[in-house]
Design a protein around this motif. Sequence first.
Motif, PDB file in Angstrom:
ATOM      1  N   PRO A  83      28.006 -31.627 -67.551  1.00  0.00           N
ATOM      2  CA  PRO A  83      27.066 -32.200 -66.580  1.00  0.00           C
ATOM      3  C   PRO A  83      26.411 -31.108 -65.735  1.00  0.00           C
ATOM      4  CG  PRO A  83      29.275 -33.147 -66.325  1.00  0.00           C
ATOM      5  CD  PRO A  83      29.381 -31.995 -67.282  1.00  0.00           C
ATOM      6  N   LEU A  84      25.114 -31.261 -65.513  1.00  0.00           N
ATOM      7  CA  LEU A  84      24.358 -30.378 -64.622  1.00  0.00           C
ATOM      8  C   LEU A  84      23.754 -31.267 -63.529  1.00  0.00           C
ATOM      9  CD1 LEU A  84      22.420 -28.198 -67.256  1.00  0.00           C
ATOM     10  CD2 LEU A  84      24.602 -27.681 -66.154  1.00  0.00           C
ATOM     11  N   PRO A  85      24.465 -31.431 -62.402  1.00  0.00           N
ATOM     12  CA  PRO A  85      23.928 -32.264 -61.321  1.00  0.00           C
ATOM     13  C   PRO A  85      22.655 -31.636 -60.739  1.00  0.00           C
ATOM     14  CG  PRO A  85      26.269 -31.802 -60.997  1.00  0.00           C
ATOM     15  CD  PRO A  85      25.784 -30.913 -62.107  1.00  0.00           C
ATOM     16  N   ALA A  86      21.687 -32.464 -60.414  1.00  0.00           N
ATOM     17  CA  ALA A  86      20.394 -31.999 -59.899  1.00  0.00           C
ATOM     18  C   ALA A  86      20.563 -31.052 -58.725  1.00  0.00           C
ATOM     19  CB  ALA A  86      19.535 -33.191 -59.487  1.00  0.00           C
ATOM     20  N   GLY A  87      19.931 -29.876 -58.838  1.00  0.00           N
ATOM     21  CA  GLY A  87      19.895 -28.915 -57.750  1.00  0.00           C
ATOM     22  C   GLY A  87      21.172 -28.139 -57.499  1.00  0.00           C
ATOM     23  N   GLN A  88      22.226 -28.400 -58.256  1.00  0.00           N
ATOM     24  CA  GLN A  88      23.504 -27.706 -58.044  1.00  0.00           C
ATOM     25  C   GLN A  88      23.735 -26.679 -59.152  1.00  0.00           C
ATOM     26  OE1 GLN A  88      26.797 -30.403 -57.464  1.00  0.00           O
ATOM     27  NE2 GLN A  88      25.530 -31.834 -56.310  1.00  0.00           N
ATOM     28  N   PRO A  89      23.800 -25.389 -58.814  1.00  0.00           N
ATOM     29  CA  PRO A  89      24.047 -24.380 -59.839  1.00  0.00           C
ATOM     30  C   PRO A  89      25.404 -24.596 -60.511  1.00  0.00           C
ATOM     31  CG  PRO A  89      23.426 -23.361 -57.753  1.00  0.00           C
ATOM     32  CD  PRO A  89      23.659 -24.818 -57.482  1.00  0.00           C
ATOM     33  N   VAL A  90      25.434 -24.490 -61.825  1.00  0.00           N
ATOM     34  CA  VAL A  90      26.672 -24.589 -62.603  1.00  0.00           C
ATOM     35  C   VAL A  90      26.879 -23.235 -63.269  1.00  0.00           C
ATOM     36  CG1 VAL A  90      27.852 -25.730 -64.517  1.00  0.00           C
ATOM     37  CG2 VAL A  90      26.394 -27.069 -62.962  1.00  0.00           C
ATOM     38  N   GLU A  91      28.004 -22.614 -62.946  1.00  0.00           N
ATOM     39  CA  GLU A  91      28.322 -21.285 -63.474  1.00  0.00           C
ATOM     40  C   GLU A  91      29.013 -21.387 -64.823  1.00  0.00           C
ATOM     41  OE1 GLU A  91      27.844 -18.130 -62.303  1.00  0.00           O
ATOM     42  OE2 GLU A  91      26.811 -18.791 -60.497  1.00  0.00           O
ATOM     43  N   ASP A 147      19.337 -34.675 -62.763  1.00  0.00           N
ATOM     44  CA  ASP A 147      20.627 -34.808 -63.439  1.00  0.00           C
ATOM     45  C   ASP A 147      20.422 -34.672 -64.943  1.00  0.00           C
ATOM     46  OD1 ASP A 147      21.921 -35.176 -61.057  1.00  0.00           O
ATOM     47  OD2 ASP A 147      22.126 -37.351 -61.268  1.00  0.00           O
ATOM     48  N   THR A 148      21.181 -33.773 -65.534  1.00  0.00           N
ATOM     49  CA  THR A 148      21.048 -33.433 -66.948  1.00  0.00           C
ATOM     50  C   THR A 148      22.436 -33.148 -67.483  1.00  0.00           C
ATOM     51  OG1 THR A 148      18.914 -32.401 -66.438  1.00  0.00           O
ATOM     52  CG2 THR A 148      19.881 -31.821 -68.539  1.00  0.00           C
ATOM     53  N   ARG A 149      22.581 -33.190 -68.782  1.00  0.00           N
ATOM     54  CA  ARG A 149      23.849 -32.849 -69.431  1.00  0.00           C
ATOM     55  C   ARG A 149      23.538 -31.937 -70.607  1.00  0.00           C
ATOM     56  NH1 ARG A 149      28.851 -35.071 -69.454  1.00  0.00           N
ATOM     57  NH2 ARG A 149      28.151 -36.698 -68.068  1.00  0.00           N
ATOM     58  N   VAL A 150      24.301 -30.847 -70.751  1.00  0.00           N
ATOM     59  CA  VAL A 150      24.199 -29.997 -71.939  1.00  0.00           C
ATOM     60  C   VAL A 150      25.064 -30.677 -72.997  1.00  0.00           C
ATOM     61  CG1 VAL A 150      24.639 -27.740 -72.958  1.00  0.00           C
ATOM     62  CG2 VAL A 150      23.920 -27.893 -70.568  1.00  0.00           C
ATOM     63  N   VAL A 151      24.440 -31.138 -74.075  1.00  0.00           N
ATOM     64  CA  VAL A 151      25.184 -31.857 -75.109  1.00  0.00           C
ATOM     65  C   VAL A 151      25.336 -31.053 -76.397  1.00  0.00           C
ATOM     66  CG1 VAL A 151      24.650 -34.142 -74.207  1.00  0.00           C
ATOM     67  CG2 VAL A 151      23.109 -33.094 -75.867  1.00  0.00           C
ATOM     68  N   GLY A 152      24.751 -29.874 -76.435  1.00  0.00           N
ATOM     69  CA  GLY A 152      24.897 -29.033 -77.605  1.00  0.00           C
ATOM     70  C   GLY A 152      24.318 -27.664 -77.377  1.00  0.00           C
ATOM     71  N   VAL A 153      24.705 -26.734 -78.232  1.00  0.00           N
ATOM     72  CA  VAL A 153      24.177 -25.372 -78.184  1.00  0.00           C
ATOM     73  C   VAL A 153      24.235 -24.805 -79.595  1.00  0.00           C
ATOM     74  CG1 VAL A 153      26.402 -24.321 -77.570  1.00  0.00           C
ATOM     75  CG2 VAL A 153      24.284 -23.154 -76.954  1.00  0.00           C
ATOM     76  N   GLN A 154      23.269 -23.964 -79.925  1.00  0.00           N
ATOM     77  CA  GLN A 154      23.206 -23.321 -81.237  1.00  0.00           C
ATOM     78  C   GLN A 154      22.770 -21.874 -81.059  1.00  0.00           C
ATOM     79  OE1 GLN A 154      20.166 -25.810 -82.922  1.00  0.00           O
ATOM     80  NE2 GLN A 154      21.634 -27.187 -83.859  1.00  0.00           N
ATOM     81  N   SER A 155      23.155 -21.050 -82.024  1.00  0.00           N
ATOM     82  CA  SER A 155      22.691 -19.671 -82.067  1.00  0.00           C
ATOM     83  C   SER A 155      22.719 -19.201 -83.517  1.00  0.00           C
ATOM     84  CB  SER A 155      23.570 -18.760 -81.217  1.00  0.00           C
ATOM     85  OG  SER A 155      23.106 -17.426 -81.313  1.00  0.00           O
ATOM     86  N   LEU A 205      19.660 -30.532 -74.257  1.00  0.00           N
ATOM     87  CA  LEU A 205      19.850 -31.177 -72.961  1.00  0.00           C
ATOM     88  C   LEU A 205      19.573 -32.666 -73.083  1.00  0.00           C
ATOM     89  CD1 LEU A 205      17.766 -28.581 -70.916  1.00  0.00           C
ATOM     90  CD2 LEU A 205      20.239 -28.552 -71.310  1.00  0.00           C
ATOM     91  N   GLU A 206      20.293 -33.456 -72.299  1.00  0.00           N
ATOM     92  CA  GLU A 206      20.068 -34.899 -72.287  1.00  0.00           C
ATOM     93  C   GLU A 206      19.935 -35.369 -70.850  1.00  0.00           C
ATOM     94  OE1 GLU A 206      22.074 -37.782 -75.150  1.00  0.00           O
ATOM     95  OE2 GLU A 206      23.124 -38.173 -73.249  1.00  0.00           O
ATOM     96  N   GLY A 207      18.858 -36.080 -70.577  1.00  0.00           N
ATOM     97  CA  GLY A 207      18.633 -36.631 -69.250  1.00  0.00           C
ATOM     98  C   GLY A 207      19.347 -37.959 -69.098  1.00  0.00           C
ATOM     99  N   PRO A 208      19.358 -38.502 -67.872  1.00  0.00           N
ATOM    100  CA  PRO A 208      20.033 -39.787 -67.635  1.00  0.00           C
ATOM    101  C   PRO A 208      19.408 -40.934 -68.433  1.00  0.00           C
ATOM    102  CG  PRO A 208      18.926 -39.015 -65.642  1.00  0.00           C
ATOM    103  CD  PRO A 208      18.784 -37.945 -66.674  1.00  0.00           C
ATOM    104  N   ASP A 209      18.169 -40.759 -68.863  1.00  0.00           N
ATOM    105  CA  ASP A 209      17.479 -41.777 -69.661  1.00  0.00           C
ATOM    106  C   ASP A 209      17.797 -41.658 -71.151  1.00  0.00           C
ATOM    107  OD1 ASP A 209      16.158 -39.432 -70.245  1.00  0.00           O
ATOM    108  OD2 ASP A 209      14.183 -40.149 -69.645  1.00  0.00           O
TER     109      ASP A 209
END
Length: 164
Positions: free
Chosen positions: A88-96, A52-60, A125-129
């Motif tokens: 949110p990026l749930p573990a093992g579940q592709p997010v389009e 389980d991970t969350r994308v909390v930012g992006v840069q380019s 990325l930010e983990g549950p911890d």
Amino acid sequence: MKQLLISTLLAITANAWAQAPALVDVKDAWVRATVAQQKATGAFMQLTARADTRVVGVQSPIAGVAQIHEMAMEKDVMRMRELKAGLPLPAGQPVELKPGGYHVMLMDLKGQVKAGDVVPLTFVLEGPDGKRSTLAVKAPVRALGGGTAAPAAAVPDAHSQHKH
């Protein structure tokens, strides 16, 4: 003794440079090309987290502002908004991340984005911890209207995931 010391140092150095397994797998990354004077575009891909991970930012470097956005219907009107709490990026579940849904919005572009270019993106990325890491992706640019063609594969940078 000298050979043992050299062998040990080489083994330690090799282990230090070994890349940790990717926390998030990236598939089919691409960016939509722009026309001259256009100030925004989108980046699209499939993200699959191993935990389980969350994308909390992006840069380019090509954009003054980069954000994760969502397009959704609200009272028969399609609206686009930033996901301020992250994606949110749930573990093992592709997010389009795709046109008309979740996507990376690249705004205040520093120049035209042309087919054949490669756009560097850095995801935070930010983990549950609460620990954060970065994911570097190089996304090829496709011509306008090229969103339905088979995409080129994302090219993750060497040592592309770094923990903070």
